[in-house]
Design a protein around this motif. Structure first.
Motif, short mmCIF file in Angstrom:
data_model
loop_
_atom_site.label_atom_id
_atom_site.label_comp_id
_atom_site.label_asym_id
_atom_site.label_seq_id
_atom_site.Cartn_x
_atom_site.Cartn_y
_atom_site.Cartn_z
N TRP A 212 -97.14 -10.87 -107.48
CA TRP A 212 -97.43 -9.67 -106.70
C TRP A 212 -98.90 -9.65 -106.27
O TRP A 212 -99.21 -9.33 -105.11
N PHE A 213 -99.81 -9.99 -107.17
CA PHE A 213 -101.22 -9.99 -106.84
C PHE A 213 -101.58 -11.14 -105.89
O PHE A 213 -102.54 -11.04 -105.14
N PHE A 214 -100.82 -12.23 -105.91
CA PHE A 214 -101.01 -13.28 -104.91
C PHE A 214 -100.73 -12.72 -103.51
O PHE A 214 -101.45 -13.00 -102.55
N GLY A 215 -99.66 -11.93 -103.40
CA GLY A 215 -99.35 -11.33 -102.11
C GLY A 215 -100.41 -10.36 -101.65
O GLY A 215 -100.81 -10.35 -100.48
N ASP A 216 -100.90 -9.53 -102.58
CA ASP A 216 -101.96 -8.58 -102.25
C ASP A 216 -103.23 -9.31 -101.80
O ASP A 216 -103.85 -8.93 -100.80
N ALA A 217 -103.61 -10.36 -102.51
CA ALA A 217 -104.80 -11.13 -102.15
C ALA A 217 -104.62 -11.82 -100.80
O ALA A 217 -105.56 -11.88 -100.00
N CYS A 218 -103.42 -12.34 -100.56
CA CYS A 218 -103.15 -13.02 -99.28
C CYS A 218 -103.33 -12.07 -98.11
O CYS A 218 -104.01 -12.40 -97.13
N ARG A 219 -102.76 -10.88 -98.21
CA ARG A 219 -102.86 -9.92 -97.11
C ARG A 219 -104.29 -9.43 -96.90
O ARG A 219 -104.74 -9.25 -95.77
N ARG A 220 -105.02 -9.22 -97.99
CA ARG A 220 -106.40 -8.75 -97.86
C ARG A 220 -107.32 -9.83 -97.28
O ARG A 220 -108.35 -9.51 -96.70
N LEU A 221 -106.92 -11.09 -97.43
CA LEU A 221 -107.69 -12.19 -96.84
C LEU A 221 -107.30 -12.44 -95.38
O LEU A 221 -107.87 -13.32 -94.73
#
Length: 681
Positions: A434-443
């Motif tokens: 889940w945090f991979f997805g959050d980091a991906c979108r914020r990048l």
């Protein structure tokens, strides 16, 4: 023994090469002060008068080093101007009455490598034979030094952790009583909620909005279909024959397959057999991990006959294993991350050509199976329907913006971008996908889906009570264990990250609107879970008949939704779920999941006190994880057996051994197999 022969320090005569002294770097004068203060006192050593130095002269010892004053440039932070304390004479941390100069200037040498630094050995006498530091190794060394400092900075003392934890407990108790209950001091929030619903709130209108949003999120994804299956080798060949992967070959050659695993010796073999139907053995990396200096099982022995790459990472963390795998597969452009119990179908498409523009991550649709790829129990078939519905929802949001995150069982990443996400990922070992997805979108990266095939993954066999199965590693045997303890742990905290993303991130341009619509669904569902224990009982007290009817309508709406999905979308993919499961089991399964989700939100609030009492570093700030990378670099570059920590108080000093086992298949023209093994001694 005579008194004059008694040593003041057991390390007073330890020799330090003069070249090592000149290459020592400190990020601040305070670091230098702490380092010098750690050196032993030695009043017996006197500083000799200046005399010509020869190669036979003894290098300075740790004791003699303390009396040597350093020029101002050695203690000034790099890139910073002199602070006021540096004006005039050099700053003297120990206020000695006199300073000393070295016997003679120390000639400058080439910077030594981190491995030489670890061994405290002088560099070779010939410059031509001395190894050079690659930019990547130098970068890793800088990350390691920062991780050491960060590791010290975030540590909380034991009493601070206890104070934090029990302060949170006290706050929760006071909040429940003074805010929610209030009686007999005053009327609490629960009473006022009852008052508003009974006298002010229009129940029909409130539930109309709630059900309307639920219907929107449930039925809109049904407007798209799954992608068609990959074409077989010829138009006349039956679908069961091997597919034509010729058009996929270039994508396969540039893509690594990373398989983090934990105690997976009993289940990894079928995963490898299926993977070798798609990927060459040199592309496959099995990254076994666990909190032990030696492997926890014989996963390596299982992998050896297949000739794939195997690494042992002595840190029990899936995200650390993925972090190490990214660097182990640095020769590849992209990486597929899968779980140890995932079976790739023979026609698995490596769609790395879709990773272009803002698309940085691709998820794959998955299916639930029982042991040996069977349909499994009713519970596993219900999960199968649930996973496939989740796949169509993520595919829909991927088309209009971005999915929230790819499923942790399998995803496809650009490796360089995946490395960047570790800088944004908070490092939590729970809900790391889940945090991979959050980091991906914020990048600024979109997450889309490939729905051409369904990738098999074995799931728990029952909801509450252990059943049969071959789940390995951290694979829980029940739905309750899986979701209550792990999957739902960050539901409440996740609202903070979701709201932060919705309000502050705009790197995807117009795609952000679809992405934020998908992210808001998570916030909306979590709020329902949090308010359900209060709103539902009060509503049944105020309007029991209406709320009962409304609850039945809601359940009926979801049944219609899954019937449409099963009879249209899954029928086209020949993946239909049995009617008995659909009509008689799935409804009760979803009700049980709802109850689990509600209680897990409140359980996680209680568990946060202890979890966040200890601060958690990001993966790139974890000195143990970065140390594994440096060990990996050393094994690949020098093929040496012994790996030494980069300082005297590394992981070994803290009781954590390091043993890295790497079976590396060389890419390119050299196809021979090289095996190296390293470990602490």
């Amino acid at each position: 023994m005579a008194d004059d022969n008694i040593r003041d320090s057991i390390v007073e005569d330890v020799l330090i090469p003069k070249e090592l002294l000149t290459t020592a770097k400190f990020n601040s004068p305070w670091e230098l002060a702490r380092w010098e203060q750690s050196l032993p006192d030695n009043n017996r050593i006197s500083i000799p008068a200046p005399r010509p130095r020869t190669s036979s002269n003894r290098p300075l010892s740790l004791s003699a080093l303390r009396a040597v004053a350093r020029p101002r440039s050695a203690i000034r932070p790099r890139g910073c101007s002199d602070p006021p304390n540096f004006q005039g004479n050099p700053f003297d941390y120990f206020a000695k009455p006199a300073t000393y100069e070295p016997a003679s200037p120390i000639p400058e040498k080439e910077p030594i490598t981190p491995v030489q630094n670890a061994f405290l050995s002088p560099p070779p006498s010939s410059n031509a034979s001395s190894p050079t530091i690659s930019s990547e190794q130098s970068s890793l060394q800088e990350v390691y030094e920062k991780a050491k400092l960060r590791g010290v900075a975030i540590q909380r003392k034991h009493w601070v952790r206890l104070l934090f934890e029990y302060s949170i407990y006290l706050f929760l108790v006071l909040f429940v009583y003074f805010v929610l209950v209030g009686m007999p001091l005053w009327k609490g929030a629960v009473w006022w909620l009852y008052y508003v619903i009974r006298t002010k709130f229009v129940i029909q209108g409130g539930y109309a909005i709630t059900i309307g949003l639920a219907a929107l999120y449930a039925f809109c994804p049904l407007m798209i279909l799954f992608e068609k299956d990959p074409q077989p080798s010829s138009e006349t060949a039956p679908q069961s024959e091997s597919p034509d992967l010729e058009g996929n070959m270039s994508n396969v050659e540039s893509t690594a397959l990373l398989i983090p695993c934990y105690k997976s010796a009993t289940i990894i073999e079928p995963t490898l057999k299926a993977a070798l139907e798609i990927f060459p053995k040199k592309n496959i990396f099995v990254i076994a991990n666990g909190n032990s200096k030696t492997p926890l099982d014989n996963t390596e022995e299982v992998c050896k006959p297949y000739g794939v790459n195997h690494l042992w990472v002595p840190i029990g963390s899936k995200i650390v294993a993925q972090f190490v795998g990214c660097y182990a597969a640095k020769d590849f452009e992209n990486a597929v991350l899968i779980d140890d119990d995932c079976l790739l179908p023979p026609n698995f498409p490596v769609v790395s050509d879709r990773l272009k523009g803002t698309v940085k991550c691709l998820g794959y649709t998955i299916k639930s199976v029982g042991p040996n790829s069977s349909k499994g129990t009713f519970c596993q078939q219900a999960q199968d329907l649930e996973y496939k519905m989740s796949g169509i929802q993520r595919a829909f949001f991927g088309k209009i913006g971005s999915a929230t995150f790819p499923h942790g069982a399998i995803s496809l990443w650009n490796i360089e971008f995946l490395k960047q996400t570790f800088h944004e990922h908070p490092g939590f070992s729970v809900s790391e996908d889940w945090f991979f997805g959050d980091a991906c979108r914020r990048l600024g990266g979109r997450i889309t889906m490939c729905s051409q095939v369904f990738v098999e993954t074995e799931t728990p066999a029952s909801v509450f009570f252990s059943g049969s199965g071959s789940r390995g590693g951290f694979g829980e045997m029940t739905i309750f264990q899986q979701r209550f303890k792990r999957w739902n742990f960050f539901f409440v905290v996740g609202m903070y990250y979701d709201l932060k993303y919705i309000l502050t991130s705009w790197k995807l341009g117009w795609w952000e609107f679809g992405a934020k619509l998908c992210v808001f669904q998570e916030v909306y569902e979590t709020l329902i879970y949090l308010f359900a224990p209060f709103v539902l009982p009060i509503s049944f007290v105020v309007r029991p008949s209406f709320c009962g009817m409304l609850l039945g309508v809601t359940i009926g709406m979801y049944i219609i939704n899954v019937i449409i999905f099963n009879e249209i979308h899954l029928r086209l993919k020949r993946e239909r779920v049995d009617w008995k499961v659909l009509l008689f089991y799935y409804t009760f399964y979803k009700i049980a999941l709802t109850v689990i989700n509600v209680f897990s939100c409140y359980w996680s609030l209680y568990k946060y006190a202890r979890y966040f009492a200890q601060r958690h570093p990001k993966v790139i700030e974890d000195r143990d994880a970065v140390e594994v990378l440096l060990s990996l670099e050393k094994d690949e570059k020098e093929s040496e057996d012994d790996v030494i920590p980069l300082d005297g108080v590394g992981a070994l000093g803290r009781g954590l051994g390091r043993k890295l086992t790497l079976t590396k298949v060389k890419t390119g023209k050299r196809m021979s197999t090289l095996s190296t093994s390293g470990g602490w001694i």
